[in-house]
Design an enzyme around this catalytic site. Structure first.
Site, mmCIF file in Angstrom:
data_model
loop_
_atom_site.group_PDB
_atom_site.id
_atom_site.type_symbol
_atom_site.label_atom_id
_atom_site.label_comp_id
_atom_site.label_asym_id
_atom_site.label_seq_id
_atom_site.Cartn_x
_atom_site.Cartn_y
_atom_site.Cartn_z
ATOM 1 N N THR A 128 13.223 23.726 52.161
ATOM 2 C CA THR A 128 12.026 24.760 51.792
ATOM 3 C C THR A 128 12.555 26.343 52.062
ATOM 4 O O THR A 128 13.354 26.606 52.879
ATOM 5 C CB THR A 128 10.907 24.649 52.985
ATOM 6 O OG1 THR A 128 10.012 25.669 52.776
ATOM 7 C CG2 THR A 128 11.492 24.409 54.257
ATOM 8 N N ASP A 129 11.868 27.313 51.393
ATOM 9 C CA ASP A 129 12.341 28.663 51.582
ATOM 10 C C ASP A 129 11.578 29.145 53.126
ATOM 11 O O ASP A 129 12.079 30.061 53.546
ATOM 12 C CB ASP A 129 11.465 29.549 50.190
ATOM 13 C CG ASP A 129 10.078 29.387 50.508
ATOM 14 O OD1 ASP A 129 9.489 28.616 51.111
ATOM 15 O OD2 ASP A 129 9.329 30.132 49.438
ATOM 16 N N GLU A 130 10.960 28.167 53.565
ATOM 17 C CA GLU A 130 10.478 28.575 54.946
ATOM 18 C C GLU A 130 11.466 28.643 56.147
ATOM 19 O O GLU A 130 11.315 29.296 57.294
ATOM 20 C CB GLU A 130 9.087 27.552 55.526
ATOM 21 C CG GLU A 130 7.935 27.926 54.593
ATOM 22 C CD GLU A 130 6.701 27.094 55.063
ATOM 23 O OE1 GLU A 130 6.846 26.282 56.040
ATOM 24 O OE2 GLU A 130 5.654 27.137 54.203
ATOM 25 N N TYR A 155 7.563 22.634 61.499
ATOM 26 C CA TYR A 155 7.855 22.179 60.395
ATOM 27 C C TYR A 155 9.165 22.744 59.936
ATOM 28 O O TYR A 155 10.339 22.278 59.581
ATOM 29 C CB TYR A 155 6.743 22.118 59.244
ATOM 30 C CG TYR A 155 7.366 22.066 57.971
ATOM 31 C CD1 TYR A 155 7.842 20.804 57.495
ATOM 32 C CD2 TYR A 155 7.210 23.212 57.119
ATOM 33 C CE1 TYR A 155 8.240 20.959 56.205
ATOM 34 C CE2 TYR A 155 7.707 23.068 55.717
ATOM 35 C CZ TYR A 155 8.313 21.720 55.133
ATOM 36 O OH TYR A 155 8.564 21.912 53.986
ATOM 37 N N LYS A 159 13.065 21.590 59.325
ATOM 38 C CA LYS A 159 13.596 21.650 58.087
ATOM 39 C C LYS A 159 15.101 22.581 58.101
ATOM 40 O O LYS A 159 16.064 22.256 57.486
ATOM 41 C CB LYS A 159 12.712 22.252 56.993
ATOM 42 C CG LYS A 159 11.696 21.381 56.621
ATOM 43 C CD LYS A 159 12.202 19.883 55.943
ATOM 44 C CE LYS A 159 12.702 20.013 54.398
ATOM 45 N NZ LYS A 159 12.837 18.731 53.957
HETATM 46 P P1 NAD Z 1 4.800 14.720 50.766
HETATM 47 O O1 NAD Z 1 4.284 14.876 52.147
HETATM 48 O O2 NAD Z 1 3.850 14.754 49.769
HETATM 49 O O3 NAD Z 1 5.695 13.624 50.811
HETATM 50 C C1 NAD Z 1 6.732 13.177 51.979
HETATM 51 C C2 NAD Z 1 7.025 11.753 51.387
HETATM 52 O O4 NAD Z 1 7.883 11.233 52.402
HETATM 53 C C3 NAD Z 1 5.955 10.816 51.483
HETATM 54 O O5 NAD Z 1 5.902 9.862 50.498
HETATM 55 C C4 NAD Z 1 6.397 9.985 52.884
HETATM 56 O O6 NAD Z 1 5.758 8.741 52.831
HETATM 57 C C5 NAD Z 1 7.548 9.810 52.905
HETATM 58 N N1 NAD Z 1 8.368 9.985 54.280
HETATM 59 C C6 NAD Z 1 7.905 10.487 55.459
HETATM 60 N N2 NAD Z 1 8.598 10.027 56.468
HETATM 61 C C7 NAD Z 1 9.617 9.075 56.001
HETATM 62 C C8 NAD Z 1 10.576 8.461 56.722
HETATM 63 N N3 NAD Z 1 10.717 8.712 57.922
HETATM 64 N N4 NAD Z 1 11.097 7.733 55.770
HETATM 65 C C9 NAD Z 1 10.955 7.492 54.669
HETATM 66 N N5 NAD Z 1 10.028 8.236 53.782
HETATM 67 C C10 NAD Z 1 9.236 8.901 54.647
HETATM 68 O O7 NAD Z 1 5.775 16.043 50.756
HETATM 69 P P2 NAD Z 1 6.223 16.790 49.481
HETATM 70 O O8 NAD Z 1 5.341 17.895 49.618
HETATM 71 O O9 NAD Z 1 6.351 16.034 48.396
HETATM 72 O O10 NAD Z 1 7.587 17.561 50.057
HETATM 73 C C11 NAD Z 1 8.941 16.880 49.549
HETATM 74 C C12 NAD Z 1 10.110 17.476 50.243
HETATM 75 O O11 NAD Z 1 10.150 19.021 49.542
HETATM 76 C C13 NAD Z 1 10.142 17.920 51.685
HETATM 77 O O12 NAD Z 1 11.520 17.553 52.189
HETATM 78 C C14 NAD Z 1 9.648 19.234 51.838
HETATM 79 O O13 NAD Z 1 10.222 19.812 53.028
HETATM 80 C C15 NAD Z 1 10.275 19.959 50.656
HETATM 81 N N6 NAD Z 1 9.491 20.880 49.785
HETATM 82 C C16 NAD Z 1 8.242 20.819 49.645
HETATM 83 C C17 NAD Z 1 7.478 21.881 49.112
HETATM 84 C C18 NAD Z 1 6.128 22.018 48.765
HETATM 85 O O14 NAD Z 1 5.584 22.996 48.200
HETATM 86 N N7 NAD Z 1 5.314 20.773 49.099
HETATM 87 C C19 NAD Z 1 8.309 23.220 48.790
HETATM 88 C C20 NAD Z 1 9.590 23.140 49.207
HETATM 89 C C21 NAD Z 1 10.547 22.084 49.613
HETATM 90 O O1 DAU Z 2 7.026 27.491 51.071
HETATM 91 C C1 DAU Z 2 7.258 26.093 50.859
HETATM 92 C C2 DAU Z 2 6.416 25.323 51.954
HETATM 93 O O2 DAU Z 2 5.007 25.362 50.873
HETATM 94 C C3 DAU Z 2 6.918 23.845 51.723
HETATM 95 O O3 DAU Z 2 7.981 23.820 52.529
HETATM 96 C C4 DAU Z 2 5.582 23.102 52.473
HETATM 97 O O4 DAU Z 2 6.167 21.702 52.654
HETATM 98 C C5 DAU Z 2 4.310 23.275 51.781
HETATM 99 O O5 DAU Z 2 3.544 22.406 52.494
HETATM 100 C C6 DAU Z 2 4.130 24.618 51.618
HETATM 101 O O6 DAU Z 2 3.851 25.357 53.013
HETATM 102 P P1 DAU Z 2 2.479 26.399 53.305
HETATM 103 O O7 DAU Z 2 2.217 26.278 54.590
HETATM 104 O O8 DAU Z 2 2.775 27.344 52.540
HETATM 105 O O9 DAU Z 2 1.406 25.258 52.030
HETATM 106 P P2 DAU Z 2 -0.106 25.197 52.418
HETATM 107 O O10 DAU Z 2 -0.740 24.572 51.202
HETATM 108 O O11 DAU Z 2 -0.495 24.294 53.651
HETATM 109 O O12 DAU Z 2 -0.754 26.615 52.612
HETATM 110 C C7 DAU Z 2 -0.661 27.657 51.600
HETATM 111 C C8 DAU Z 2 -1.201 28.807 52.114
HETATM 112 O O13 DAU Z 2 -2.749 28.799 52.127
HETATM 113 C C9 DAU Z 2 -0.695 29.226 53.515
HETATM 114 O O14 DAU Z 2 -0.656 30.663 53.639
HETATM 115 C C10 DAU Z 2 -2.100 28.784 54.287
HETATM 116 C C11 DAU Z 2 -3.006 28.945 53.498
HETATM 117 N N1 DAU Z 2 -4.339 28.051 53.728
HETATM 118 C C12 DAU Z 2 -4.010 26.705 53.683
HETATM 119 C C13 DAU Z 2 -5.117 25.530 53.571
HETATM 120 C C14 DAU Z 2 -4.709 24.259 53.542
HETATM 121 C C15 DAU Z 2 -5.575 28.361 53.640
HETATM 122 O O15 DAU Z 2 -5.793 29.842 53.530
HETATM 123 N N2 DAU Z 2 -6.709 27.345 53.518
HETATM 124 C C16 DAU Z 2 -6.324 26.146 53.654
HETATM 125 O O16 DAU Z 2 -7.159 25.383 53.668
#
Ligand code: NAD
Ligand code: DAU
Length: 339
Positions: A128-130, A155, A159
């Protein structure tokens, strides 16, 4: 690694989650010669329905934990690459209970690295960019791959830890690994705890959307399909040991995104509630994807955010059976936090 790696038999960890399942469906469509073994623990965020209907001879689900070294010893040999998505992914959950974040994100990545080392398997680590922390709202720059790691939440620090393990295993043991750090994804199959699906399903349920703090925090949005292609490009053509930032020049404040959702769903622009802020809330996150573009020629296809958002809203309208079972419990968790 330049141009030569053609994986045939890959493991996708977390392939039943949001991004992992989009990636699995993308690979099944774009690279039909590749066999995919999904390794997923099926936590609250994993749903086998996300990969249902794919050809059984090409996509297989193994339910298990990435922390299970014995399982990895049985599963990994015979595969040529692992694409590692499995993680605990939600910031708010990590603040409420960091424990599974350290276990899955740190220990799980360590176990996979050890398996890759033992069996000589290529690893692509999805991050993640975070890990870079945040920028001030008025700071003009964006994050670049060599910026220092300054994660702010349980989180993002878990990562960041996993990225550092990957780096060390490349340098010390010669594991063939790459890392990509992506910005905020949106699209189908995203859990209703996340910002966009939460607000869309709130409107569909007759609940008011919830905006944290001032609503001025900025995120850099990318369609999940563009992320899938970037992951494939880095896996097959990226240089081992390198980090690639994945982003689509999609910076928007949260209030802008929410107003666009309300507009697309025919709601008044003030039809939402302000709620308390997330502790440690990253202010602005934005990344510079120049390296991915210049080295690998990657370009986002979904460049019209409003159109992508409208398609995503349609998907949630059409798939209430998919999101409804998780909605009540998710909102109960948020209610308890006052968010
Ligand atoms: P998600 O929470 O939707 O999915 C996570 C998956 O991992 C689920 O299917 C869960 O069952 C599985 N999992 C969790 N713990 C596990 C374990 N111990 N063993 C095997 N499987 C397990 O997550 P996502 O949003 O799809 O993110 C996927 C990846 O991308 C993560 O590594 C996250 O850090 C990264 N990422 C997410 C975002 C975003 O915007 N969502 C952005 C950048 C990077
Ligand atoms: O930047 C990449 C990350 O983006 C990933 O690594 C994470 O897995 C993914 O969950 C996401 O993180 P954020 O914390 O940015 O995502 P989230 O959807 O939780 O929130 C996006 C923004 O919206 C954040 O600034 C918090 C805000 N928010 C979130 C929720 C759920 C609200 O204002 N209201 C809400 O109800």
């Amino acid at each position: 690694m330049t141009g030569a790696f053609e994986p045939r038999n890959i493991i996708v960890t977390g392939g039943c989650g949001f991004i992992g399942s989009n990636f699995v469906r993308w690979v099944a469509r774009e690279h039909p010669a590749v066999h995919v073994t999904v390794l997923d623990k099926l936590t609250y965020a994993g749903n086998p329905a996300n990969i249902a209907g794919l050809p059984a001879e090409r996509v297989e689900l193994v339910v298990g934990d990435v922390c299970d070294a014995g399982l990895l010893d049985r599963l990994v040999p015979g595969h040529d690459a692992i694409v590692h998505f499995a993680a605990e992914s939600h910031n708010d959950n990590s603040i409420a209970d960091p424990d599974p974040f350290v276990r899955t994100n740190v220990e799980g990545t360590y176990r996979l690295l050890e398996a890759c080392r033992r069996y000589g398997v290529r690893l692509h680590h999805v991050s993640t960019d975070e890990v870079y922390g945040d920028l001030a709202l008025d700071e003009p720059r964006r994050f670049r791959p060599d910026d220092p790691y300054r994660p702010n939440s349980p989180y993002s620090s878990s990562k960041a830890s996993s990225d550092l393990l990957v780096r060390a295993w490349v340098r010390t043991y010669g594991v063939r690994a790459t890392i990509s750090n992506c910005s905020n994804n949106y699209g189908p199959y995203q859990h209703v705890e996340k910002f966009i699906p939460r607000q869309v399903t709130n409107v569909l349920c007759g609940r008011r959307p919830r905006l944290y703090g001032t609503g001025r925090n900025v995120r850099d949005w990318i369609h999940v399909e563009d992320h899938s292609r970037a992951v494939w490009d880095v896996l097959t053509r990226g240089r081992v040991g390198e980090t690639y930032l994945v982003g689509a020049d999609g910076e928007r404040s949260n209030i802008e995104v929410l107003r666009e959702i309300l507009r697309l769903m025919g709601q008044p622009e003030d039809a939402f509630d302000w709620v308390r802020d997330r502790p440690g809330h990253d202010r602005r996150i934005a990344i510079d994807p120049t390296k991915l573009r210049d080295e690998l020629g990657w370009r986002p296809v979904h460049t019209d955010f409003s159109e992508g958002l409208a398609q995503t809203i349609c998907w949630y309208r059409d798939h209430e059976d998919w999101w409804r079972p998780a909605k009540e419990a998710t909102e109960a968790r948020y209610d308890a936090l006052g968010m």
